[in-house]
Write a protein that holds these residues in place. Structure first.
Motif, PDB file in Angstrom:
ATOM      1  N   ASP A 176       0.858  -1.176   0.000  1.00 13.67           N
ATOM      2  CA  ASP A 176       0.000   0.000   0.000  1.00 13.67           C
ATOM      3  C   ASP A 176       0.895   1.227   0.000  1.00 13.67           C
ATOM      4  O   ASP A 176       1.643   1.459   0.928  1.00 13.67           O
ATOM      5  CB  ASP A 176      -0.906  -0.021   1.231  1.00 13.67           C
ATOM      6  N   ASN A 177       0.823   2.031  -1.060  1.00 12.10           N
ATOM      7  CA  ASN A 177       1.680   3.208  -1.155  1.00 12.10           C
ATOM      8  C   ASN A 177       0.994   4.461  -0.628  1.00 12.10           C
ATOM      9  O   ASN A 177       1.437   5.570  -0.899  1.00 12.10           O
ATOM     10  CB  ASN A 177       2.134   3.410  -2.608  1.00 12.10           C
ATOM     11  N   GLY A 178      -0.111   4.291   0.114  1.00 13.56           N
ATOM     12  CA  GLY A 178      -0.787   5.442   0.687  1.00 13.56           C
ATOM     13  C   GLY A 178      -1.835   6.050  -0.219  1.00 13.56           C
ATOM     14  O   GLY A 178      -2.510   6.991   0.154  1.00 13.56           O
ATOM     15  N   ALA A 179      -1.961   5.537  -1.431  1.00 14.51           N
ATOM     16  CA  ALA A 179      -2.964   6.074  -2.353  1.00 14.51           C
ATOM     17  C   ALA A 179      -4.350   5.646  -1.887  1.00 14.51           C
ATOM     18  O   ALA A 179      -4.557   4.521  -1.476  1.00 14.51           O
ATOM     19  CB  ALA A 179      -2.712   5.556  -3.767  1.00 14.51           C
ATOM     20  N   SER A 180      -5.278   6.578  -1.935  1.00 11.57           N
ATOM     21  CA  SER A 180      -6.626   6.249  -1.499  1.00 11.57           C
ATOM     22  C   SER A 180      -7.346   5.463  -2.590  1.00 11.57           C
ATOM     23  O   SER A 180      -7.120   5.663  -3.778  1.00 11.57           O
ATOM     24  CB  SER A 180      -7.401   7.521  -1.169  1.00 11.57           C
ATOM     25  N   ARG A 181      -8.209   4.577  -2.165  1.00  9.11           N
ATOM     26  CA  ARG A 181      -8.976   3.760  -3.096  1.00  9.11           C
ATOM     27  C   ARG A 181     -10.343   4.392  -3.268  1.00  9.11           C
ATOM     28  O   ARG A 181     -10.959   4.840  -2.320  1.00  9.11           O
ATOM     29  CB  ARG A 181      -9.120   2.344  -2.564  1.00  9.11           C
ATOM     30  N   THR A 182     -10.813   4.410  -4.485  1.00  6.90           N
ATOM     31  CA  THR A 182     -12.126   4.954  -4.783  1.00  6.90           C
ATOM     32  C   THR A 182     -13.184   3.905  -4.484  1.00  6.90           C
ATOM     33  O   THR A 182     -13.049   2.756  -4.880  1.00  6.90           O
ATOM     34  CB  THR A 182     -12.219   5.362  -6.265  1.00  6.90           C
ATOM     35  N   THR A 183     -14.216   4.313  -3.774  1.00  4.72           N
ATOM     36  CA  THR A 183     -15.334   3.432  -3.492  1.00  4.72           C
ATOM     37  C   THR A 183     -16.394   3.643  -4.559  1.00  4.72           C
ATOM     38  O   THR A 183     -16.777   4.781  -4.843  1.00  4.72           O
ATOM     39  CB  THR A 183     -15.930   3.748  -2.103  1.00  4.72           C
ATOM     40  N   PHE A 184     -16.849   2.554  -5.166  1.00  5.15           N
ATOM     41  CA  PHE A 184     -17.863   2.619  -6.202  1.00  5.15           C
ATOM     42  C   PHE A 184     -19.176   2.065  -5.672  1.00  5.15           C
ATOM     43  O   PHE A 184     -19.194   1.093  -4.916  1.00  5.15           O
ATOM     44  CB  PHE A 184     -17.431   1.822  -7.443  1.00  5.15           C
ATOM     45  N   LEU A 185     -20.266   2.679  -6.096  1.00  7.46           N
ATOM     46  CA  LEU A 185     -21.602   2.257  -5.701  1.00  7.46           C
ATOM     47  C   LEU A 185     -22.371   1.778  -6.923  1.00  7.46           C
ATOM     48  O   LEU A 185     -22.162   2.278  -8.027  1.00  7.46           O
ATOM     49  CB  LEU A 185     -22.355   3.431  -5.073  1.00  7.46           C
ATOM     50  N   THR A 186     -23.272   0.836  -6.717  1.00  7.80           N
ATOM     51  CA  THR A 186     -24.130   0.401  -7.808  1.00  7.80           C
ATOM     52  C   THR A 186     -25.215   1.452  -8.016  1.00  7.80           C
ATOM     53  O   THR A 186     -25.470   2.300  -7.161  1.00  7.80           O
ATOM     54  CB  THR A 186     -24.799  -0.945  -7.485  1.00  7.80           C
ATOM     55  N   VAL A 187     -25.872   1.362  -9.155  1.00  2.32           N
ATOM     56  CA  VAL A 187     -26.977   2.277  -9.448  1.00  2.32           C
ATOM     57  C   VAL A 187     -28.082   2.105  -8.405  1.00  2.32           C
ATOM     58  O   VAL A 187     -28.674   3.078  -7.939  1.00  2.32           O
ATOM     59  CB  VAL A 187     -27.504   2.043 -10.878  1.00  2.32           C
ATOM     60  N   ALA A 188     -28.338   0.873  -7.991  1.00  2.00           N
ATOM     61  CA  ALA A 188     -29.366   0.616  -6.976  1.00  2.00           C
ATOM     62  C   ALA A 188     -28.997   1.273  -5.648  1.00  2.00           C
ATOM     63  O   ALA A 188     -29.864   1.841  -4.970  1.00  2.00           O
ATOM     64  CB  ALA A 188     -29.569  -0.882  -6.795  1.00  2.00           C
ATOM     65  N   GLU A 189     -27.724   1.218  -5.264  1.00  3.47           N
ATOM     66  CA  GLU A 189     -27.288   1.846  -4.021  1.00  3.47           C
ATOM     67  C   GLU A 189     -27.445   3.368  -4.090  1.00  3.47           C
ATOM     68  O   GLU A 189     -27.891   3.994  -3.125  1.00  3.47           O
ATOM     69  CB  GLU A 189     -25.830   1.476  -3.715  1.00  3.47           C
ATOM     70  N   VAL A 190     -27.096   3.953  -5.227  1.00  3.12           N
ATOM     71  CA  VAL A 190     -27.252   5.398  -5.403  1.00  3.12           C
ATOM     72  C   VAL A 190     -28.732   5.775  -5.337  1.00  3.12           C
ATOM     73  O   VAL A 190     -29.107   6.740  -4.670  1.00  3.12           O
ATOM     74  CB  VAL A 190     -26.628   5.869  -6.734  1.00  3.12           C
TER      75      VAL A 190
END
Length: 79
Positions: free
Chosen positions: A3-17
């Motif tokens: 882990d180089n400290g880069a943040s990970r993007t969290t993705f949501l499904t269309v249903a979750e949105v």
């Protein structure tokens, strides 16, 4: 993998949105196809970055809200 400290993007499904914003999935699909909400296509489905949903809500609050054009359906796909 380190882990180089880069943040990970969290993705949501269309249903979750749709659940988060209390609109139908079709409304979210319309926003995505209109370019109002950024999304990434994975195969046949879309994923929306969580940060994009937050930015979308902030923008809506600044503009006094977005017109949902909700069709009262909770299911369906765009094809």
């Amino acid at each position: 993998m380190a882990d180089n400290g880069a943040s990970r993007t969290t993705f949501l499904t269309v249903a979750e949105v749709a659940d988060m914003l209390r609109v139908s999935r079709m409304t979210v699909y319309r926003w995505v196809h209109a370019g109002d909400m950024p999304a990434v296509r994975f195969g046949r489905s879309f994923r929306v970055p969580a940060t994009a949903v937050e930015a979308f809500m902030e923008e809506a609050a600044l503009q006094g809200g977005f017109e949902a054009q909700d069709d009262d359906h909770r299911s369906g796909t765009v094809g």
